[in-house]
Design a protein around this motif. Structure first.
Motif, short mmCIF file in Angstrom:
data_model
loop_
_atom_site.label_atom_id
_atom_site.label_comp_id
_atom_site.label_asym_id
_atom_site.label_seq_id
_atom_site.Cartn_x
_atom_site.Cartn_y
_atom_site.Cartn_z
N ALA A 68 0.84 -1.19 0.00
CA ALA A 68 0.00 0.00 0.00
C ALA A 68 0.88 1.24 0.00
O ALA A 68 1.86 1.32 0.73
N LYS A 69 0.52 2.22 -0.84
CA LYS A 69 1.20 3.50 -0.86
C LYS A 69 0.16 4.56 -0.61
O LYS A 69 -0.78 4.73 -1.40
N LEU A 70 0.28 5.27 0.50
CA LEU A 70 -0.70 6.28 0.88
C LEU A 70 -0.56 7.53 0.02
O LEU A 70 0.54 8.06 -0.13
N VAL A 71 -1.67 7.98 -0.53
CA VAL A 71 -1.71 9.24 -1.26
C VAL A 71 -2.95 10.01 -0.80
O VAL A 71 -3.92 9.42 -0.35
N ASP A 72 -2.88 11.34 -0.92
CA ASP A 72 -4.06 12.12 -0.55
C ASP A 72 -4.95 12.31 -1.78
O ASP A 72 -4.66 11.78 -2.86
N GLU A 73 -6.03 13.05 -1.62
CA GLU A 73 -7.00 13.21 -2.70
C GLU A 73 -6.42 13.86 -3.94
O GLU A 73 -6.96 13.73 -5.03
N THR A 74 -5.30 14.58 -3.79
CA THR A 74 -4.67 15.24 -4.93
C THR A 74 -3.62 14.36 -5.58
O THR A 74 -2.98 14.76 -6.55
N GLY A 75 -3.38 13.16 -5.04
CA GLY A 75 -2.39 12.25 -5.59
C GLY A 75 -1.01 12.40 -5.01
O GLY A 75 -0.08 11.72 -5.42
N VAL A 76 -0.86 13.29 -4.02
CA VAL A 76 0.43 13.51 -3.38
C VAL A 76 0.67 12.42 -2.33
O VAL A 76 -0.21 12.13 -1.52
N GLU A 77 1.86 11.82 -2.38
CA GLU A 77 2.20 10.74 -1.43
C GLU A 77 2.34 11.29 -0.02
O GLU A 77 2.92 12.35 0.20
N TRP A 78 1.80 10.54 0.97
CA TRP A 78 1.93 10.92 2.37
C TRP A 78 3.37 10.71 2.80
O TRP A 78 3.97 9.69 2.48
N THR A 79 3.90 11.68 3.56
CA THR A 79 5.26 11.56 4.07
C THR A 79 5.30 11.62 5.59
O THR A 79 6.31 11.25 6.17
N THR A 80 4.25 12.10 6.20
CA THR A 80 4.20 12.19 7.67
C THR A 80 2.84 11.73 8.16
O THR A 80 1.87 11.68 7.41
N GLY A 81 2.78 11.40 9.44
CA GLY A 81 1.51 10.98 10.03
C GLY A 81 1.32 9.48 9.91
O GLY A 81 1.93 8.82 9.08
N ASN A 82 0.50 8.94 10.79
CA ASN A 82 0.24 7.51 10.81
C ASN A 82 -1.26 7.27 10.99
O ASN A 82 -1.73 7.08 12.09
N SER A 103 3.24 -4.04 -8.02
CA SER A 103 3.56 -4.32 -6.62
C SER A 103 2.81 -3.39 -5.68
O SER A 103 2.41 -3.78 -4.60
N TYR A 104 2.63 -2.12 -6.10
CA TYR A 104 2.03 -1.12 -5.24
C TYR A 104 0.63 -0.74 -5.68
O TYR A 104 0.35 -0.69 -6.88
N VAL A 105 -0.21 -0.44 -4.70
CA VAL A 105 -1.54 0.09 -4.93
C VAL A 105 -1.60 1.42 -4.21
O VAL A 105 -1.28 1.50 -3.01
N ASN A 106 -1.96 2.48 -4.92
CA ASN A 106 -2.14 3.78 -4.29
C ASN A 106 -3.45 3.75 -3.50
O ASN A 106 -4.50 3.45 -4.06
N VAL A 107 -3.35 4.06 -2.22
CA VAL A 107 -4.51 4.06 -1.34
C VAL A 107 -4.84 5.51 -1.00
O VAL A 107 -4.05 6.20 -0.36
N THR A 108 -6.00 5.97 -1.47
CA THR A 108 -6.43 7.33 -1.21
C THR A 108 -7.33 7.32 0.02
O THR A 108 -8.31 6.57 0.08
N LEU A 109 -6.99 8.15 0.99
CA LEU A 109 -7.76 8.23 2.24
C LEU A 109 -8.82 9.31 2.15
O LEU A 109 -8.83 10.12 1.23
N THR A 110 -9.71 9.33 3.12
CA THR A 110 -10.82 10.29 3.13
C THR A 110 -10.40 11.67 3.59
O THR A 110 -11.21 12.59 3.54
N VAL A 111 -9.17 11.82 4.05
CA VAL A 111 -8.64 13.13 4.46
C VAL A 111 -7.29 13.34 3.80
O VAL A 111 -6.61 12.39 3.43
#
Length: 124
Positions: A68-82, A103-111
């Motif tokens: 899983a690769k965390l990204v926000d709604e704009t497609g920017v990868e998360w670098t901080t926070g858990n 190998s990777y799936v971009n996971v977009t969170l609700t925030v």
């Protein structure tokens, strides 16, 4: 901080378990590669993780041999926070049900990452 420690412990455990796989010094050279190694090269369906917490989604993705690769709604990868257990998944890329050999799936969170940082700061 507590969630960061839990996440770190989980990562150490996963890495330790991964190192315990077959194919060590006692393995014979005629053995076939593990099914996990073979699956990583084959297409498999991306699981539907929308609406799950990030923790649940992460486990579902790992169960299907995705990272899983965390990204926000704009497609920017998360670098901080858990956002392990207190944020839900909005969508994935590739989309749920898509056959993928990635190998990777971009996971977009609700925030967004910034909103999450503000929420966690105000909760302190």
């Amino acid at each position: 901080m507590k969630k960061f420690i839990q996440f770190s412990v989980a990562l150490v455990l996963v890495a330790g378990l991964a190192a315990c796989g077959t194919g060590g010094p006692g393995a014979s050279p005629s053995e076939t590669p593990s099914s996990t190694a073979a699956a990583a090269q084959e297409e498999r369906a991306v699981p539907d993780v929308a609406g799950m917490t990030y923790s649940e989604a992460y486990n579902a993705l790992v169960g299907e041999d995705f990272f899983a690769k965390l990204v926000d709604e704009t497609g920017v990868e998360w670098t901080t926070g858990n956002p392990w257990a207190d944020v839900t998944v909005k969508s994935t890329d590739p989309a749920a049900g898509t056959m993928s050999s990635a190998s990777y799936v971009n996971v977009t969170l609700t925030v967004t990452q910034d909103d999450y940082a503000k929420q966690t700061e105000s909760a302190k």
